[in-house]
Design a protein around this motif. Structure first.
Motif, PDB file in Angstrom:
ATOM      1  N   ALA A  84       0.818  -1.220   0.000  1.00 22.96           N
ATOM      2  CA  ALA A  84       0.000   0.000   0.000  1.00 22.96           C
ATOM      3  C   ALA A  84       0.851   1.269   0.000  1.00 22.96           C
ATOM      4  CB  ALA A  84      -0.972  -0.009   1.172  1.00 22.96           C
ATOM      5  N   PRO A  85       1.851   1.416   0.900  1.00 23.66           N
ATOM      6  CA  PRO A  85       2.661   2.641   0.856  1.00 23.66           C
ATOM      7  C   PRO A  85       3.541   2.734  -0.384  1.00 23.66           C
ATOM      8  CG  PRO A  85       3.482   1.130   2.534  1.00 23.66           C
ATOM      9  CD  PRO A  85       2.186   0.580   2.072  1.00 23.66           C
ATOM     10  N   ALA A  91       2.056   6.545  -6.922  1.00 19.55           N
ATOM     11  CA  ALA A  91       0.933   7.308  -7.462  1.00 19.55           C
ATOM     12  C   ALA A  91       1.126   8.808  -7.245  1.00 19.55           C
ATOM     13  CB  ALA A  91      -0.370   6.845  -6.804  1.00 19.55           C
ATOM     14  N   GLU A  92       1.714   9.177  -6.124  1.00 15.92           N
ATOM     15  CA  GLU A  92       1.967  10.593  -5.836  1.00 15.92           C
ATOM     16  C   GLU A  92       2.851  11.218  -6.917  1.00 15.92           C
ATOM     17  OE1 GLU A  92       4.767  12.979  -2.656  1.00 15.92           O
ATOM     18  OE2 GLU A  92       3.683  11.208  -1.944  1.00 15.92           O
ATOM     19  N   VAL A  93       3.931  10.540  -7.251  1.00 20.71           N
ATOM     20  CA  VAL A  93       4.860  11.061  -8.259  1.00 20.71           C
ATOM     21  C   VAL A  93       4.236  11.019  -9.649  1.00 20.71           C
ATOM     22  CG1 VAL A  93       7.079  10.633  -9.414  1.00 20.71           C
ATOM     23  CG2 VAL A  93       6.920  10.515  -6.917  1.00 20.71           C
ATOM     24  N   ASN A 155      11.096  -3.163  -4.759  1.00 21.56           N
ATOM     25  CA  ASN A 155      11.163  -4.079  -3.612  1.00 21.56           C
ATOM     26  C   ASN A 155      11.834  -5.406  -3.953  1.00 21.56           C
ATOM     27  OD1 ASN A 155      10.585  -4.425  -0.769  1.00 21.56           O
ATOM     28  ND2 ASN A 155       9.090  -5.986  -1.351  1.00 21.56           N
ATOM     29  N   ARG A 156      12.090  -5.653  -5.214  1.00 26.25           N
ATOM     30  CA  ARG A 156      12.802  -6.851  -5.648  1.00 26.25           C
ATOM     31  C   ARG A 156      13.755  -6.480  -6.779  1.00 26.25           C
ATOM     32  NH1 ARG A 156       8.036 -11.493  -5.945  1.00 26.25           N
ATOM     33  NH2 ARG A 156       7.360 -11.326  -3.761  1.00 26.25           N
ATOM     34  N   GLY A 157      14.801  -7.250  -6.917  1.00 27.40           N
ATOM     35  CA  GLY A 157      15.763  -6.980  -7.972  1.00 27.40           C
ATOM     36  C   GLY A 157      15.960  -8.184  -8.872  1.00 27.40           C
ATOM     37  N   ILE A 299      11.610  -0.489   6.536  1.00 25.11           N
ATOM     38  CA  ILE A 299      11.950  -0.178   5.149  1.00 25.11           C
ATOM     39  C   ILE A 299      11.143   1.044   4.722  1.00 25.11           C
ATOM     40  CG2 ILE A 299      11.756  -1.013   2.766  1.00 25.11           C
ATOM     41  CD1 ILE A 299      12.193  -3.829   3.835  1.00 25.11           C
ATOM     42  N   PRO A 300      11.757   2.006   4.043  1.00 27.82           N
ATOM     43  CA  PRO A 300      11.023   3.208   3.608  1.00 27.82           C
ATOM     44  C   PRO A 300      10.186   2.936   2.363  1.00 27.82           C
ATOM     45  CG  PRO A 300      13.313   3.381   2.928  1.00 27.82           C
ATOM     46  CD  PRO A 300      13.198   2.102   3.734  1.00 27.82           C
ATOM     47  N   HIS A 301       9.042   2.258   2.555  1.00 29.60           N
ATOM     48  CA  HIS A 301       8.252   1.807   1.412  1.00 29.60           C
ATOM     49  C   HIS A 301       7.711   2.964   0.577  1.00 29.60           C
ATOM     50  CE1 HIS A 301       7.939  -1.928   3.966  1.00 29.60           C
ATOM     51  NE2 HIS A 301       8.337  -2.409   2.818  1.00 29.60           N
ATOM     52  N   GLY A 302       7.248   4.039   1.224  1.00 29.57           N
ATOM     53  CA  GLY A 302       6.743   5.175   0.456  1.00 29.57           C
ATOM     54  C   GLY A 302       7.808   5.775  -0.427  1.00 29.57           C
TER      55      GLY A 302
END
Length: 367
Positions: A84-85, A91-93, A155-157, A299-302
């Motif tokens: 969600a974050p 979406a914000e960007v 979140n994954r590489g 973790i800074p998800h946002g």
């Protein structure tokens, strides 16, 4: 102005009301072209557009620019609080740049993820954010390459693709170092899926932290799960507890696995943290509200979502090769970890077995 009337407002109406040429109004309302117009004019055009209820014609804009202004995102479980974050940050960007975000959930089905890529490409998506990627031979990534669709992993590489990830090795090392400082030496790992970058790198971080303190990792104290779920965590923790009564801490590769470990410990009559400590990874919402609150890696998800969206927009606009962003992690210490209870030499297994036969602690965490 009524909703029916607002749909009839054209760009030329906005331009006339603002006293500018239609091309100027178009640039003022286009985030990608706004820099070409003086700020006071941009403000005036935007005010008029808002007052008149103007909405851009997406089809006309797509025909004119060759872009749909749509971005697709694939996540492996829309109900997972971790995503969600990430999606909110992206979406914000994207919204500020005039793009809309479409989200699809293929779960852990790689074939279905590839089908979603094809469907989003057929709908003209300008780029994709992928949180579903496996380390190797991922069908969705192959579909992106075949379609030449700009994509960024989040979140994954995976090798050869742009990505924004957290410091998975460093984050797990922080959790293990914390347990070691408390005095734990028999620490078991509940690892994530080995085919995912998060599973592999967090396992590597676990072993590196042990070696840094002169401790050899014991493969018998590691359980690799097939999925990041509470159920998988419970099964893995139950096996570890049954086989190794002297384990004093469980280090989990994500918070859902840790919630499953809580379930297994309570069913075995083990109190957290009095009898066994538990750590998680992600700091997903509400893990501070369970009993006891979970010690975990934040973790800074946002920020992950924002940077992934920015990287994707840059790729859409300018192309270029793959680039990786690694965001720092931080340890959040809460009530699920404590120093191991001292026992007399040779007494630990018997004492732990006796406690395991006791009644389970009431309460049940929600995932």
């Amino acid at each position: 102005m009524s909703p029916t009337q607002s749909r009839m407002v054209a760009l030329r109406d906005v331009a006339a009301a603002a006293g500018v040429h239609p091309s100027t109004a178009s640039r003022a309302l286009n985030p990608a072209m706004r820099y070409l117009v003086a700020d006071p004019v941009v403000a005036r055009v935007q005010e008029v557009a808002s007052r008149l209820g103007y909405r851009p014609n997406a089809v006309a804009m797509s025909l004119r620019t060759g872009r749909s202004r749509l971005i697709g995102a694939l996540v492996p479980g829309i109900a997972n609080p971790v995503f969600a974050p990430i999606l909110a940050g992206a979406a914000e960007v994207l919204s500020s740049a005039g793009y809309a975000l479409m989200v699809a959930d293929p779960g852990d089905d790689n074939g279905r993820a590839a089908e979603f890529v094809e469907q989003l490409a057929a709908r003209g998506a300008d780029g994709l954010l992928l949180a579903t990627a496996s380390l190797r031979d991922d069908p969705a990534l192959a579909a992106c390459r075949a379609r030449n669709i700009p994509a960024v992993l989040v979140n994954r590489g995976s090798e050869g693709m742009s990505s924004v990830v957290s410091d998975d090795r460093g984050g797990m090392a922080l959790a293990v170092a914390h347990l070691l400082q408390l005095g734990h030496r028999r620490i078991a790992l509940i690892a994530g899926p080995a085919q995912l970058s998060t599973g592999l790198r967090r396992s590597e971080g676990f072993e590196e932290a042990l070696r840094a303190q002169g401790l050899a990792p014991d493969p018998a104290l590691q359980e690799i799960t097939a999925a990041y779920t509470r159920e998988a965590g419970e099964r893995a923790a139950a096996r570890l507890i049954a086989r190794h009564s002297d384990v004093t801490a469980l280090s989990c590769a994500n918070d859902l696995l840790a919630l499953g470990a809580y379930d297994a410990c309570r069913r075995a009559g083990l109190r957290i943290p009095e009898d066994i400590s538990v750590t998680g990874h992600n700091d997903m919402p509400m893990v501070d509200l369970i009993e006891p609150p979970l010690t975990t890696v934040r973790i800074p998800h946002g920020e992950m979502g924002r940077q992934a969206a920015g990287l994707l927009l840059d790729r859409i606009g300018h192309g270029g090769g793959a680039s990786d962003v690694v965001l720092p992690s931080a340890l959040v210490v809460r009530g699920s970890t404590a120093a191991p209870r001292p026992t007399a030499p040779g007494a630990a297994p018997a004492a732990r077995s006796a406690r395991r036969r006791g009644p389970a602690r009431p309460g049940h965490p929600e995932g």
